[in-house]
Scaffold this active site. Structure first.
Site, short mmCIF file in Angstrom:
data_model
loop_
_atom_site.label_atom_id
_atom_site.label_comp_id
_atom_site.label_asym_id
_atom_site.label_seq_id
_atom_site.Cartn_x
_atom_site.Cartn_y
_atom_site.Cartn_z
N LYS A 34 0.85 -1.19 0.00
CA LYS A 34 0.00 0.00 0.00
C LYS A 34 0.88 1.23 0.00
O LYS A 34 1.95 1.24 0.62
CB LYS A 34 -0.91 0.03 1.24
N GLU A 43 -8.94 12.25 12.37
CA GLU A 43 -8.22 11.04 12.82
C GLU A 43 -7.31 11.26 14.02
O GLU A 43 -6.33 12.00 13.96
CB GLU A 43 -7.39 10.48 11.66
#
Length: 400
Positions: free
Chosen positions: A153, A204
């Site tokens: 990723k 977040e």
């Protein structure tokens, strides 16, 4: 637990019975050069600089501890507040302020529901770097790397530069709109250099520490919101079942678990993610909780171990960094870094620097990124970054 929540999980609020207007008063009192941070547990407004955290000379948590100890020796009980860049080897913008005013969380203040002043709109020249087409090509190149092996990723970002025609950014007005639009998140305005202000509203939480309790709330896997209620619900439900997004999220959660485990005597990681929504996006969310094995471990110790998570960099980290360096044509600076605070006891909250911009001179530089995995589609990832720009574009009265 319901798969739907309005904001990231967080420790209990710092003030049990907040006074109406106490939090919004701090928001309204912010002026450029101050340091403002609102979280689901508190609102902080810091003014002036008592001590800077120096660059170099040991790990960042140790330098923060030393500066806080020096403040105590001068008879002051203070905290450190500020920002850490994506590249943690570069200088951070952390200080012990001269004064700190603390209030309840914005989300608990009824006055935060009052509409903010609307941006006047117009007058901004918007330049993409890279262009949407070039960004799509970078995503495709990253997917090709993954299919060749060695990279699982990578998070690729792009920027917008907004230049005012005879006008300058107004950090106080921008902060007010960002914070009021998503009061349950993490809004911030912090100096990062002479004449530079980092502004944003992140969804977040990287990590918080309260006593021996740790909380992390990694987000990964996203879809834009829809103004149509039925379509919005369909998108949220689809995100919970998306194999591509669940895989992207699992990669991040595994990285957070591995980074936190050495510091914890207990660690709880839910098997499946839930949903968090902001005004612009749905996100897959997992709340990771832990109990410190060593009470001397600070919030920043754990934050530095986590940063950068696969949610903003990728995995394996070294290979992801190489891909970012090759495929992103700009310096991220403080984007996808960390903003937050920590007190002398080691408690604190550190937040991933997302949905942000840097204001300087007559311009704003906005940032947005998307997680790329082998199943990613270049057009979809480009659209995701465009949706993430909406938070800030709405606040400034501009469009892409």
């Amino acid at each position: 637990m319901s798969p739907l929540s309005h904001a990231p999980a967080a420790p209990a609020a710092a003030v049990a019975h907040p006074a109406v207007g106490a939090a919004t008063a701090l928001l309204d009192a912010y002026r450029p050069g101050d340091r403002f941070l609102s979280t689901p547990t508190r609102t902080l407004l810091a003014e002036g600089v008592l001590l800077d955290v120096p660059h170099g000379g040991g790990p960042l948590p140790a330098r923060v501890d030393s500066v806080l100890a020096a403040a105590r020796q001068n008879g002051a009980e203070h905290l450190v507040i500020g920002a850490i860049p994506f590249d943690a080897d570069r200088p951070a913008a952390l200080v012990v302020p001269r004064t700190v005013r603390s209030g309840p969380p914005l989300v608990s203040d009824p006055l935060v529901g009052l509409p903010p002043g609307e941006p006047d709109g117009g007058g901004w020249t918007v330049t993409e770097e890279p262009s949407a087409e070039a960004y799509g090509r970078a995503v495709a190149a990253a997917v090709a790397r993954m299919r060749a092996g060695g990279l699982e990723k990578v998070v690729l970002a792009r920027t917008l530069e907004l230049v005012g025609a005879g006008r300058e950014p107004e950090p106080a007005a921008l902060l007010g709109r960002l914070a009021r639009h998503d009061p349950g998140g993490y809004a911030f305005a912090l100096p990062t250099g002479p004449g530079r202000t980092l502004l944003g509203a992140s969804p977040e939480l990287l990590v918080s520490r309260r006593g021996g309790a740790l909380v992390a709330n990694p987000l990964a896997g996203s879809v834009p919101r829809s103004a149509d209620l039925a379509e919005d619900v369909r998108r949220a439900a689809g995100l919970l079942e998306s194999a591509k997004d669940l895989h992207e999220h699992a990669v991040v959660v595994d990285g957070v678990r591995a980074a936190m485990a050495p510091y914890c005597s207990e660690l709880a990681v839910p098997e499946r993610p839930t949903l968090v929504r902001t005004a612009a996006m749905w996100h897959l969310s997992t709340t990771v909780t832990g109990r410190l094995a060593d009470p001397r471990t600070t919030a920043l110790d754990v934050a530095c171990a986590l940063h950068p998570t696969p949610a903003v960099c990728g995995t394996p980290a070294a290979e992801a960094r190489r891909a970012i360096a090759a495929l992103e044509p700009f310096d991220r600076g403080f984007f996808t870094g960390v903003v937050g605070w920590q007190d002398a006891g080691g408690d604190g909250e550190w937040v991933v620097t997302l949905r942000c911009a840097e204001a300087f001179e007559d311009r704003l530089r906005l940032y947005a990124g998307a997680g790329v995995v082998a199943a990613s589609d270049a057009a979809a990832e480009t659209a995701e970054t465009a949706a993430k720009f909406v938070t800030f574009l709405r606040a400034v009265g501009a469009s892409l």
